[in-house]
Design a protein around this motif. Structure first.
Motif, PDB file in Angstrom:
ATOM      1  N   GLY A  14     108.537 -15.171 -12.117  1.00 17.94           N
ATOM      2  CA  GLY A  14     108.423 -14.248 -10.985  1.00 17.94           C
ATOM      3  C   GLY A  14     107.086 -14.370 -10.278  1.00 17.94           C
ATOM      4  O   GLY A  14     107.020 -14.356  -9.044  1.00 17.94           O
ATOM      5  N   THR A  15     106.018 -14.519 -11.047  1.00 17.66           N
ATOM      6  CA  THR A  15     104.695 -14.697 -10.453  1.00 17.66           C
ATOM      7  C   THR A  15     104.638 -15.991  -9.650  1.00 17.66           C
ATOM      8  O   THR A  15     104.107 -16.025  -8.538  1.00 17.66           O
ATOM      9  N   GLY A  16     105.220 -17.046 -10.215  1.00 20.31           N
ATOM     10  CA  GLY A  16     105.266 -18.325  -9.503  1.00 20.31           C
ATOM     11  C   GLY A  16     106.045 -18.234  -8.207  1.00 20.31           C
ATOM     12  O   GLY A  16     105.642 -18.805  -7.184  1.00 20.31           O
ATOM     13  N   LEU A  17     107.173 -17.521  -8.240  1.00 17.25           N
ATOM     14  CA  LEU A  17     107.959 -17.332  -7.016  1.00 17.25           C
ATOM     15  C   LEU A  17     107.141 -16.602  -5.960  1.00 17.25           C
ATOM     16  O   LEU A  17     107.147 -16.981  -4.783  1.00 17.25           O
ATOM     17  N   TYR A  18     106.425 -15.579  -6.373  1.00 20.86           N
ATOM     18  CA  TYR A  18     105.651 -14.783  -5.428  1.00 20.86           C
ATOM     19  C   TYR A  18     104.478 -15.586  -4.867  1.00 20.86           C
ATOM     20  O   TYR A  18     104.270 -15.641  -3.651  1.00 20.86           O
ATOM     21  N   VAL A  19     103.708 -16.227  -5.741  1.00 19.14           N
ATOM     22  CA  VAL A  19     102.530 -16.984  -5.317  1.00 19.14           C
ATOM     23  C   VAL A  19     102.920 -18.148  -4.398  1.00 19.14           C
ATOM     24  O   VAL A  19     102.237 -18.439  -3.426  1.00 19.14           O
ATOM     25  N   SER A  20     104.038 -18.794  -4.694  1.00  9.48           N
ATOM     26  CA  SER A  20     104.470 -19.948  -3.894  1.00  9.48           C
ATOM     27  C   SER A  20     105.126 -19.538  -2.582  1.00  9.48           C
ATOM     28  O   SER A  20     105.399 -20.391  -1.740  1.00  9.48           O
ATOM     29  N   GLY A  21     105.392 -18.269  -2.407  1.00 15.98           N
ATOM     30  CA  GLY A  21     106.016 -17.800  -1.173  1.00 15.98           C
ATOM     31  C   GLY A  21     107.528 -17.915  -1.177  1.00 15.98           C
ATOM     32  O   GLY A  21     108.176 -17.704  -0.145  1.00 15.98           O
ATOM     33  N   MET A  22     108.122 -18.227  -2.324  1.00 14.11           N
ATOM     34  CA  MET A  22     109.570 -18.433  -2.367  1.00 14.11           C
ATOM     35  C   MET A  22     110.358 -17.130  -2.358  1.00 14.11           C
ATOM     36  O   MET A  22     111.578 -17.154  -2.309  1.00 14.11           O
ATOM     37  N   THR A  23     109.678 -15.997  -2.361  1.00 13.47           N
ATOM     38  CA  THR A  23     110.378 -14.732  -2.163  1.00 13.47           C
ATOM     39  C   THR A  23     110.495 -14.411  -0.671  1.00 13.47           C
ATOM     40  O   THR A  23     111.138 -13.444  -0.293  1.00 13.47           O
ATOM     41  N   ASP A  24     109.879 -15.245   0.166  1.00 16.51           N
ATOM     42  CA  ASP A  24     109.954 -15.096   1.617  1.00 16.51           C
ATOM     43  C   ASP A  24     111.145 -15.908   2.117  1.00 16.51           C
ATOM     44  O   ASP A  24     111.135 -17.140   2.072  1.00 16.51           O
ATOM     45  N   THR A  25     112.173 -15.225   2.573  1.00 14.82           N
ATOM     46  CA  THR A  25     113.405 -15.909   2.976  1.00 14.82           C
ATOM     47  C   THR A  25     113.186 -16.892   4.122  1.00 14.82           C
ATOM     48  O   THR A  25     113.876 -17.901   4.208  1.00 14.82           O
ATOM     49  N   SER A  26     112.204 -16.647   4.962  1.00 17.90           N
ATOM     50  CA  SER A  26     111.966 -17.571   6.078  1.00 17.90           C
ATOM     51  C   SER A  26     111.433 -18.913   5.587  1.00 17.90           C
ATOM     52  O   SER A  26     111.663 -19.943   6.222  1.00 17.90           O
ATOM     53  N   LYS A  27     110.741 -18.933   4.445  1.00 18.29           N
ATOM     54  CA  LYS A  27     110.268 -20.204   3.859  1.00 18.29           C
ATOM     55  C   LYS A  27     111.454 -21.057   3.424  1.00 18.29           C
ATOM     56  O   LYS A  27     111.494 -22.254   3.677  1.00 18.29           O
ATOM     57  N   VAL A  28     112.412 -20.444   2.746  1.00 25.63           N
ATOM     58  CA  VAL A  28     113.579 -21.181   2.263  1.00 25.63           C
ATOM     59  C   VAL A  28     114.424 -21.649   3.443  1.00 25.63           C
ATOM     60  O   VAL A  28     114.841 -22.808   3.510  1.00 25.63           O
ATOM     61  N   GLN A  29     114.658 -20.778   4.387  1.00 19.30           N
ATOM     62  CA  GLN A  29     115.450 -21.159   5.550  1.00 19.30           C
ATOM     63  C   GLN A  29     114.710 -22.184   6.397  1.00 19.30           C
ATOM     64  O   GLN A  29     115.327 -23.044   7.018  1.00 19.30           O
ATOM     65  N   GLY A  30     113.368 -22.136   6.402  1.00 15.81           N
ATOM     66  CA  GLY A  30     112.575 -23.146   7.095  1.00 15.81           C
ATOM     67  C   GLY A  30     112.738 -24.518   6.473  1.00 15.81           C
ATOM     68  O   GLY A  30     112.740 -25.539   7.164  1.00 15.81           O
TER      69      GLY A  30
END
Length: 144
Positions: A14-30
């Motif tokens: 969970g920390t890795g997801l947050y730090v990497s920005g992967m909880t930001d849906t616009s990053k994944v869709q980008g």
């Protein structure tokens, strides 16, 4: 002991997801928007996950038993089957449409308001419906 390791691994994930920005849906869709505002961040996150996993596999090959007890799971079949292809397709569709997969979806409950709750409920219903859909598919078109 296993629960402690599971808790620590989940917290690290969970920390890795947050730090990497992967909880930001616009990053994944980008990442998926190859012909638009493409964002390569996800490629670095995936690479950063695959390298330690490859090292872990090398360590496990030499280990006699897991540190937390029990036994190692059997290696999965490398065969591409209907279940893998169907599951990957459904996962990818949900990921591409919402920008969330299960880990970030659970994390989104704390910050994404009603949208996160609706996604997690829909994801849970999909998981509950999958066994019935799979058995119906198996009856209609038997696997070879």
């Amino acid at each position: 002991m296993r629960n402690l390791f599971a808790f620590l691994a989940g917290g690290l994930f969970g920390t890795g997801l947050y730090v990497s920005g992967m909880t930001d849906t616009s990053k994944v869709q980008g990442w998926l928007d190859v012909f638009g505002a493409w964002d390569p961040t996800l490629a670095f996150v995936m690479g950063g996950a695959m390298i330690p996993m490859a090292i872990a596999w090398l360590i496990v090959e030499r280990a006699k038993a897991p540190v937390a007890g029990g036994s190692f799971p059997a290696k999965p079949s490398p065969k591409l089957g209907r279940n893998l292809i169907l599951g990957s397709t459904l996962f990818g569709m949900g990921w591409g449409l919402a920008g969330l997969c299960p880990g970030p979806a659970i994390a989104s409950l704390s910050y994404n308001g009603l949208g996160g709750v609706v996604f997690v409920i829909a994801m849970g219903l999909g998981m509950l419906a999958t066994p019935a859909l799979r058995s119906r598919l198996d009856r209609a078109v038997p696997a070879e």
